[in-house]
Design an enzyme around this catalytic site. Structure first.
Site, PDB file in Angstrom:
ATOM      1  N   GLY A  98     109.614 135.372 -62.993  1.00 38.66           N
ATOM      2  CA  GLY A  98     110.365 134.052 -62.892  1.00 38.66           C
ATOM      3  C   GLY A  98     111.339 133.959 -63.680  1.00 38.66           C
ATOM      4  O   GLY A  98     111.529 134.770 -64.523  1.00 38.66           O
ATOM      5  N   CYS A 125     106.745 141.445 -64.790  1.00 38.24           N
ATOM      6  CA  CYS A 125     108.048 140.898 -65.350  1.00 38.24           C
ATOM      7  C   CYS A 125     107.652 139.709 -66.218  1.00 38.24           C
ATOM      8  O   CYS A 125     107.042 139.812 -67.268  1.00 38.24           O
ATOM      9  CB  CYS A 125     109.005 140.785 -64.347  1.00 38.24           C
ATOM     10  SG  CYS A 125     110.437 140.686 -64.957  1.00 38.24           S
ATOM     11  N   TYR A 126     108.197 138.495 -65.925  1.00 36.49           N
ATOM     12  CA  TYR A 126     107.811 137.385 -66.689  1.00 36.49           C
ATOM     13  C   TYR A 126     106.400 137.151 -67.091  1.00 36.49           C
ATOM     14  O   TYR A 126     105.955 136.708 -67.857  1.00 36.49           O
ATOM     15  CB  TYR A 126     108.476 135.947 -66.074  1.00 36.49           C
ATOM     16  CG  TYR A 126     108.116 134.886 -66.575  1.00 36.49           C
ATOM     17  CD1 TYR A 126     108.778 134.526 -67.658  1.00 36.49           C
ATOM     18  CD2 TYR A 126     107.045 133.990 -66.226  1.00 36.49           C
ATOM     19  CE1 TYR A 126     108.475 133.240 -68.595  1.00 36.49           C
ATOM     20  CE2 TYR A 126     106.725 132.743 -66.936  1.00 36.49           C
ATOM     21  CZ  TYR A 126     107.476 132.390 -67.959  1.00 36.49           C
ATOM     22  OH  TYR A 126     107.224 131.279 -68.707  1.00 36.49           O
ATOM     23  N   HIS A 212     109.414 145.581 -61.087  1.00 37.17           N
ATOM     24  CA  HIS A 212     108.906 144.930 -59.803  1.00 37.17           C
ATOM     25  C   HIS A 212     108.230 145.810 -59.078  1.00 37.17           C
ATOM     26  O   HIS A 212     108.787 146.521 -58.409  1.00 37.17           O
ATOM     27  CB  HIS A 212     109.852 144.110 -59.119  1.00 37.17           C
ATOM     28  CG  HIS A 212     110.470 143.103 -59.937  1.00 37.17           C
ATOM     29  ND1 HIS A 212     109.718 141.710 -59.841  1.00 37.17           N
ATOM     30  CD2 HIS A 212     111.536 142.749 -60.702  1.00 37.17           C
ATOM     31  CE1 HIS A 212     110.327 140.802 -60.606  1.00 37.17           C
ATOM     32  NE2 HIS A 212     111.448 141.386 -61.220  1.00 37.17           N
ATOM     33  N   GLU A 214     106.817 145.246 -56.229  1.00 35.52           N
ATOM     34  CA  GLU A 214     106.672 144.799 -54.918  1.00 35.52           C
ATOM     35  C   GLU A 214     107.914 144.927 -54.237  1.00 35.52           C
ATOM     36  O   GLU A 214     107.908 145.205 -52.942  1.00 35.52           O
ATOM     37  CB  GLU A 214     106.476 143.095 -54.833  1.00 35.52           C
ATOM     38  CG  GLU A 214     107.596 142.443 -55.405  1.00 35.52           C
ATOM     39  CD  GLU A 214     107.541 142.020 -56.982  1.00 35.52           C
ATOM     40  OE1 GLU A 214     106.922 143.034 -57.687  1.00 35.52           O
ATOM     41  OE2 GLU A 214     108.263 141.255 -57.605  1.00 35.52           O
ATOM     42  N   ASP A 270     103.355 133.835 -31.478  1.00 33.29           N
ATOM     43  CA  ASP A 270     102.510 133.092 -32.238  1.00 33.29           C
ATOM     44  C   ASP A 270     101.755 132.024 -31.425  1.00 33.29           C
ATOM     45  O   ASP A 270     100.469 132.077 -31.789  1.00 33.29           O
ATOM     46  CB  ASP A 270     103.313 132.090 -33.323  1.00 33.29           C
ATOM     47  CG  ASP A 270     104.207 132.863 -34.155  1.00 33.29           C
ATOM     48  OD1 ASP A 270     104.036 133.930 -34.644  1.00 33.29           O
ATOM     49  OD2 ASP A 270     105.278 132.492 -34.851  1.00 33.29           O
ATOM     50  N   LYS A 412     104.002 136.680 -40.278  1.00 31.66           N
ATOM     51  CA  LYS A 412     104.382 137.218 -39.022  1.00 31.66           C
ATOM     52  C   LYS A 412     103.972 138.550 -38.693  1.00 31.66           C
ATOM     53  O   LYS A 412     103.358 138.702 -37.472  1.00 31.66           O
ATOM     54  CB  LYS A 412     105.949 137.324 -38.927  1.00 31.66           C
ATOM     55  CG  LYS A 412     106.526 137.463 -37.549  1.00 31.66           C
ATOM     56  CD  LYS A 412     106.337 136.208 -36.915  1.00 31.66           C
ATOM     57  CE  LYS A 412     106.982 136.081 -35.347  1.00 31.66           C
ATOM     58  NZ  LYS A 412     107.163 134.734 -34.817  1.00 31.66           N
TER      59      LYS A 412
END
Ligand code: XMP
Length: 556
Positions: A98, A125-126, A212, A214, A270, A412
């Site tokens: 953040g 991180c944060y 990070h 991710e 979808d 998705k």
């Protein structure tokens, strides 16, 4: 309902184009006061990780990465009420990064009930600084901001989070603060040049990562996340398409009971997945409607219906309403006006079909997880309106449906996996998004039947060549546009004065930002040659090399 409408507009800005029919119907739902269904089907919560969102630009990405590792997760605001979090029966928590600093006044903190649950926590991180700060350590501003690549070195201590991590590896940093003093019980597990504590952990499953995991630049990020989920939290990877389908079918049956369901098909993945699930769950209680708005690509209506009939043999009502749409659009040039007219006309057509069917209790639609997150994130409500992807029409207040949204917890790529697992054909599962207003927003200026034919012919060539060159899956979207510009050309010995066709091809993960695709020159040359030779009235082809921002994907 001004707030609700603002939230829904921002939804469309993020969502990909094949949700379009649902998008129109969301307006119907808002007008008619339908009640959306909330909460994951219970069985899905077996192995849930809850991600507390502290405002990182990567929060949604963390969620995607966790799901890719076959673990179900939900992203909730950092101050989510205890009941909401407890209802998910989490196995562990992830604190996102953040923009704040923990020592600032009013810095967002993790609620104490989270710590009291005694579950594993991964702070990123944060989120790591929060763990240090809230558990009795000390965080201070770093001497130097650390942003970008860094080399991570493992320390001497071992911890389950480090399994399969080599002695050194590349990580991606983005922080200004550093841990000065570890909280009691924590040990340093790895460091970088600028961060003496780049990973910390204790024996109770609490881990902090200063970088990070991710983002793709952290080479062993996936392994670190996997270690947290499988080694630390004890997850087993139960989040698979087949488990999702089984859970979803029983959840739909439970919700719908004996009720009658309507579902609008757009030809996109979808709505196809929603309809297939509904069909498997409640069979004859479902009716699908496919509206031809006259703004589709060449052979699109026929092919879509054919695919549905060949594969699924359901009850589909085909409505050819092209004339209504084209008559209403006559003389209209303003992009937003076009969207509004297409949306309104759709609602009218849908309404009239639904009325012919008698009582309907439920409306099934393909809302996806990023749409749900966006519409619940307050800051997005203030986002400036770029395009009104919603098309406000409005149903009479006596039409009330309850929503069934089987995909509201899916990304998705998960929808595509489920589509595969349901046995939908490749062409449906991998179809690129196509906007609800269709070719209307790719013809700049007035929409006439003749210009629609010109664009259809040009678009056909583009698709044909792109598919032949195996680029259809390489790009997120590719199409032709009629910019409404005429230019002078020469063909044989004659001067021509014809339409220009623009080609747009983009790569993107989320359609919020996009880059223009670096298609090979030879492919572009073939497309250009064929268009000027095969499409009457066109004498020039240009390639759009704008990214988003500052451009958008569509020209209108
Ligand atoms: P933009 O042009 O906003 O497009 O960068 C992002 C994605 O959304 C699709 N799109 C729409 N989809 N109704 C839709 O259903 C619309 O009015 C609409 N406008 C754009 C676009 O094709 C791209 O996938």
């Amino acid at each position: 309902m001004p707030e609700q409408t603002a939230g829904m507009e921002s939804r469309r800005i993020a969502a990909s184009g094949d949700l379009e029919v649902s998008a129109y119907l969301e307006i119907a739902e808002a007008k008619a006061g339908a009640q959306p269904v909330t909460g994951a089907p219970s069985a899905l919560s077996r192995e849930t990780i809850v991600i507390l969102d502290f405002g990182s630009q990567y929060s949604l990405l963390i969620a995607r990465r966790v799901r890719e590792l076959n673990v179900y997760c939900e992203l909730v605001p950092f101050d989510a009420p205890q009941e909401q979090v407890a209802a998910l029966r989490p196995r562990g928590f992830i604190f996102s990064g953040g923009p704040a600093s923990v020592y600032e006044p009013n810095a967002p903190l993790a609620p104490s009930y989270i710590y009291e649950m005694g579950l594993p926590v991964l702070g990123i991180c944060y989120g790591m600084q929060l763990l240090a700060h809230q558990l009795g350590g000390r965080v201070a501003p770093g001497e130097k901001r650390e942003y970008g690549h860094a080399l991570l070195h493992r320390g001497v201590d071992s911890n389950a989070i480090l399994q399969n991590l080599p002695p050194t590896s590349q990580v991606w940093m983005s922080h200004g603060d550093r841990i000065e003093e570890l909280p009691p019980g924590f040990r340093p597990l790895a460091y970088t040049d600028n961060s003496p504590v780049a990973i910390m952990g204790n024996d109770r499953g609490m881990v902090g990562l200063q970088f990070h995991p991710e983002v793709a630049h952290t080479v062993y990020g996936r392994e670190l996340l996997r270690n947290f989920l499988y080694q630390v939290c004890g997850c087993t990877g139960a989040w698979t398409p087949s488990n999702f389908i089984a859970d979803s079918l029983s959840a739909i049956r439970e919700q719908v009971g004996e009720g009658k369901v309507i579902c609008a098909l757009s030809g996109g993945v979808d709505s196809a997945v929603v309809a297939t699930l509904m069909n498997q769950a409640v069979g004859d209680q479902l009716t699908c409607i496919f509206v031809n708005n006259g703004l589709l690509r060449r052979e699109e209506a026929e092919r879509t219906l054919d695919t549905f009939h060949r594969n699924l043999l359901w009850n589909i009502r085909y409505v050819d309403a092209s004339s209504d749409f084209l008559n209403n659009l006559e003389g209209v040039t303003d992009p937003e006006e076009k969207r509004k007219i297409v949306g309104e006309t759709f609602i009218r057509v849908f309404e009239s079909e639904a009325r012919k069917m008698g009582r309907i209790d439920f409306l099934a639609q393909g809302t996806l997880y990023p749409d749900v997150i966006e519409s619940t994130t307050a800051e997005h409500k203030a986002t400036a309106k770029i395009k009104n992807h919603h098309n406000v029409g409005g149903l009479p207040s006596d039409m009330r449906f309850t929503l069934v949204e089987p995909l509201r917890n899916l990304f998705k790529d998960e929808v595509r996996q489920v589509g595969h697992a349901l046995g939908l054909p490749e062409e449906m599962v991998w179809r690129q998004p196509f906007p609800g207003p269709g070719l209307a927003i790719r013809i700049i200026g007035q929409i006439t039947r003749e210009r629609l034919e010109t664009l259809r012919a040009a678009d056909w060539v583009v698709m044909d060549e792109i598919k032949a060159a195996n680029y259809y899956r390489e790009v997120a979207q590719v199409f032709a546009v009629l910019p409404g510009v005429r230019s002078v050309g020469v063909m044989g010995d004659y001067r021509t004065y014809g339409e220009v066709v623009a080609i747009r091809a983009i790569t993107t993960d989320d359609f919020m930002t996009a880059d223009w695709a670096r298609l090979p020159y030879d492919l572009l040359a073939r497309i250009s040659n064929r268009i000027v030779n095969e499409v009457p009235g066109v004498n020039r082809v240009v390639y759009d090399i704008s990214s988003k921002p500052p451009g958008t994907v569509e020209w209108e």
